[in-house]
Design an enzyme around this catalytic site. Structure first.
Site, PDB file in Angstrom:
ATOM      1  CD  GLU A 266      -0.403  10.964   5.781  1.00 22.54           C
ATOM      2  OE1 GLU A 266      -1.455  11.032   6.433  1.00 22.54           O
ATOM      3  OE2 GLU A 266      -0.313  10.406   4.687  1.00 22.54           O
ATOM      4  CG  ASP A 270       2.970   9.959   2.450  1.00 18.30           C
ATOM      5  OD1 ASP A 270       2.079   9.113   2.622  1.00 18.30           O
ATOM      6  OD2 ASP A 270       2.776  11.189   2.514  1.00 18.30           O
ATOM      7  CB  SER A 471      -2.232   8.797   3.330  1.00 15.07           C
ATOM      8  OG  SER A 471      -2.681   8.078   4.432  1.00 15.07           O
TER       9      SER A 471
END
Ligand SMILES: *[C@@H]1O[C@H](CO)[C@@H](O)[C@H](O)[C@H]1NC(C)=O
Ligand SMILES: *[C@@H]1O[C@H](CO)[C@@H](O)[C@H](O)[C@H]1NC(C)=O
Ligand SMILES: *[C@@H]1O[C@H](CO)[C@@H](O)[C@H](O)[C@H]1NC(C)=O
Ligand SMILES: *[C@@H]1O[C@H](CO)[C@@H](O)[C@H](O)[C@H]1NC(C)=O
Ligand SMILES: CC(=O)N[C@H]1CO[C@H](CO)[C@@H](O)[C@@H]1O
Length: 559
Positions: A266, A270, A471
């Protein structure tokens, strides 16, 4: 399965003092994936966060409306942290009563913030349990991570009740990765395209000249899941995929403490993607600002924002929890914190979630959709997900079936979106899911979207394909807004700040409308796995659609 334990009956407290719950509807059952370790020692130290009642919240909301509305004379006239503090800081009485209450329990080590509306205090567990009648602190663990939380609802004395919104550090567990990357799913056969920076830049019409130039522009990603990015992964990612555009390969500032061990998918996703669309723009990472067992990382990040005067203009966050697992008092106060960020000119972008409309089981054969917070807050910009119609080339976009979307049960529909949402409900009236599944008077989301399917990410020095989730969409849109801010700053204009009022006034102009596909929902007889469907113009699956950069820049740099 979590159930609700909170109830609004006041507690009878030892020395005949009435006490009441601040968060009467807070879920206090331990989530399944955490294991109870045992009671804390009475002398163990806890860190609790007290959210003091603020002033002038009507004025704050009105100010946010004015500074975010391009048709207002006050558009872009954002407040500094000092000006914001003068507006919202708690009354002298509130500050005095709360401090006196804490001091009378021997609690003297408290830190405050620029806006004086949070107190972060250290105390022993036995002091905390006396201060907050009802609370009983235990230690819990999950995957080597330890937490201290109260197994029972807390209350405060009646004379304190009116001066506090909530106390942080007692109940909320870190969310399970609700905004999840579909990591390493079985690849389909054939030479699949896969999303890389050059694919995104081509689809959203970014040329090699579309990179940041302004001196004091910056952007940030915030992470709260014990995850961290590895600088060497970012550098390798940029050397593999950054060939066609000017970019940075390093983060300028890490706020908080990065964990050890392996990098998280994650976190890598990002940072690698916000720096690919928001290329050559100074980038910060906010990572677990507090690492004490009794802290709530997301809350600590919000507290930090009220204590820093010099912050990036764009923040993208992939954190989300079911609305029904959080107390109304907590969500209302966090929503106010979003307004505070908006009046300062910050744009907060949240991933819309990866469970479509979601599903909540209410009883035998009775389900409804399950909105996610903060995605459902009216004062953030929520980003949904899409995939390419033809996965083998840069084609037009359709709904990614995981894209989170729907209607809040907590927040009313804000004025800026009423016409767009009514238009949708009317246009697709014949094919809407049954009304008992959602609340048409609530804030509808998402607002905008971007690709969320099949990204390449470098993790632990290895390029990994098939990474998916909203995300990914949030940092992609975040980087694009940062590029627009960059052009605005170069022209001497203020940053975009809270985007939604202006976004909805565009009525879809400068965006690629997504009109095909539905997202997932309850697997029951009534809806059979299908939530809402995309349609021309705004819809609760992909919002207004995905950015066409040159056109979006032209309309958003105008004023
Ligand atoms: C806020 O910042 C000041 C210094 O600028 C610091 O003394 C204080 O401890 C900070 N508050 C919190 C809650 O960390
Ligand atoms: C942007 O992309 C679309 C589709 O890829 C294309 O049709 C259009 O001509 C491009 N340029 C502009 C300035 O919109
Ligand atoms: C990258 O940004 C810096 C300012 O941060 C600027 O001086 C430089 O010209 C930019 N590079 C390009 C290619 O625009
Ligand atoms: C529907 O949303 C409104 C606010 O928009 C709220 O007041 C109401 O309680 C919600 N209804 C349900 C059943 O959750
Ligand atoms: C938010 C941000 O990036 N602010 C920077 C503006 O420029 C000054 C001086 O170079 C920096 O110290 C800030 O961090």
């Amino acid at each position: 399965m979590k159930t609700l334990l909170g109830f609004s009956v006041p507690l009878w407290f030892g020395c005949v003092v009435w006490a009441g719950y601040l968060e009467y509807d807070q879920d206090v059952l331990m989530p399944e994936d955490w294991t109870h370790v045992g009671r804390v020692q009475p002398t163990d130290e806890l860190e609790l966060t007290f959210a003091l009642k603020q002033q002038n919240l009507d004025l704050l909301e009105m100010t946010l409306g004015l500074v975010s509305d391009p048709d207002s004379a006050h558009y872009g006239k954002h407040l500094s942290l000092e000006e914001l503090s003068l507006l919202v800081r708690p009354s002298e009485l509130t500050q005095k009563v709360v401090r006196h209450w804490l001091q009378s329990h021997g609690i003297t080590s408290c830190l405050t913030v620029g806006t004086q509306d949070f107190l972060h205090c250290t105390m022993t567990a036995d002091v905390a349990e006396t201060l907050l009648p009802g609370s009983r602190f235990h230690r819990y663990s999950r995957d080597g991570q330890f937490l201290v939380r109260s197994s029972a609802p807390y209350s405060v004395h009646d004379d304190i009740h009116q001066h506090l919104d909530f106390v942080g550090g007692l109940h909320r567990f870190p969310p399970t990765q609700q905004v999840l990357s579909k990591e390493l799913q079985t690849p389909q056969p054939g030479v699949h395209l896969g999303v890389t920076p050059s694919v995104l830049r081509a689809r959203y019409n970014l040329t090699s000249a579309d990179v940041g130039r302004a001196q004091n522009n910056s952007q940030a990603v915030a992470q709260f899941l014990e995850q961290y990015y590895h600088p060497a992964d970012l550098a390798e990612f940029m050397s593999l995929y950054g060939g066609s555009f000017q970019h940075r390969s390093q983060v300028d500032r890490v706020v908080g403490t990065q964990g050890g061990g392996k990098a998280g998918i994650e976190a890598s996703l990002d940072i690698e993607y916000i720096m690919s669309t928001g290329a050559n723009i100074s980038t910060w990472v906010f990572t677990n600002p507090g690492r004490h067992e009794s802290q709530e990382p997301f809350l600590q990040w919000m507290v930090l924002l009220s204590n820093m005067s010099d912050l990036p203009w764009v923040h993208t966050i992939s954190y989300g929890d079911d609305e029904d697992s959080l107390s109304t008092a907590y969500m209302m106060r966090i929503n106010t914190e979003f307004m505070k960020a908006g009046v300062r000119g910050m744009s907060l972008l949240f991933a819309s979630g990866d469970s479509g409309a979601g599903c909540r089981h209410l009883g035998k054969d009775k389900n409804c959709f399950r909105p996610s917070f903060p995605a459902s807050s009216p004062y953030v910009t929520t980003v949904g997900g899409t995939s390419f119609k033809n996965p083998f080339k840069i084609s037009y976009e359709v709904t990614d079936y995981i894209s989170g979307g729907g209607f809040s049960n907590v927040f009313k529909m804000p004025g800026y979106q009423a016409a767009a949402v009514q238009g949708y409900l009317k246009a697709v009236a014949a094919t809407l899911p049954p009304q008992s599944y959602y609340n048409v008077s609530g804030r509808a989301y998402p607002d905008i979207a971007a690709l969320s399917d099949n990204y390449w990410v470098v993790i632990n020095r290895v390029p990994v394909p098939w990474v998916s989730g909203t995300s990914a969409s949030a940092p992609v849109v975040g980087g694009i807004l940062s590029l627009i801010n960059d052009q605005r700053l170069l022209k001497g204009l203020p940053p975009l700040g809270f985007l939604n009022p202006r976004l909805y006034k565009l009525k879809g102009r400068a965006l690629f409308d997504v009109t095909e596909g539905c997202h997932l929902a309850c697997l029951d007889e009534q809806v059979q796995g299908k939530g809402f469907c995309a349609a021309p113009s705004w819809d609760p699956v992909t919002g207004w659609g995905t950015p066409n950069y040159p056109e979006l820049l032209a309309v958003l740099v105008a004023q």
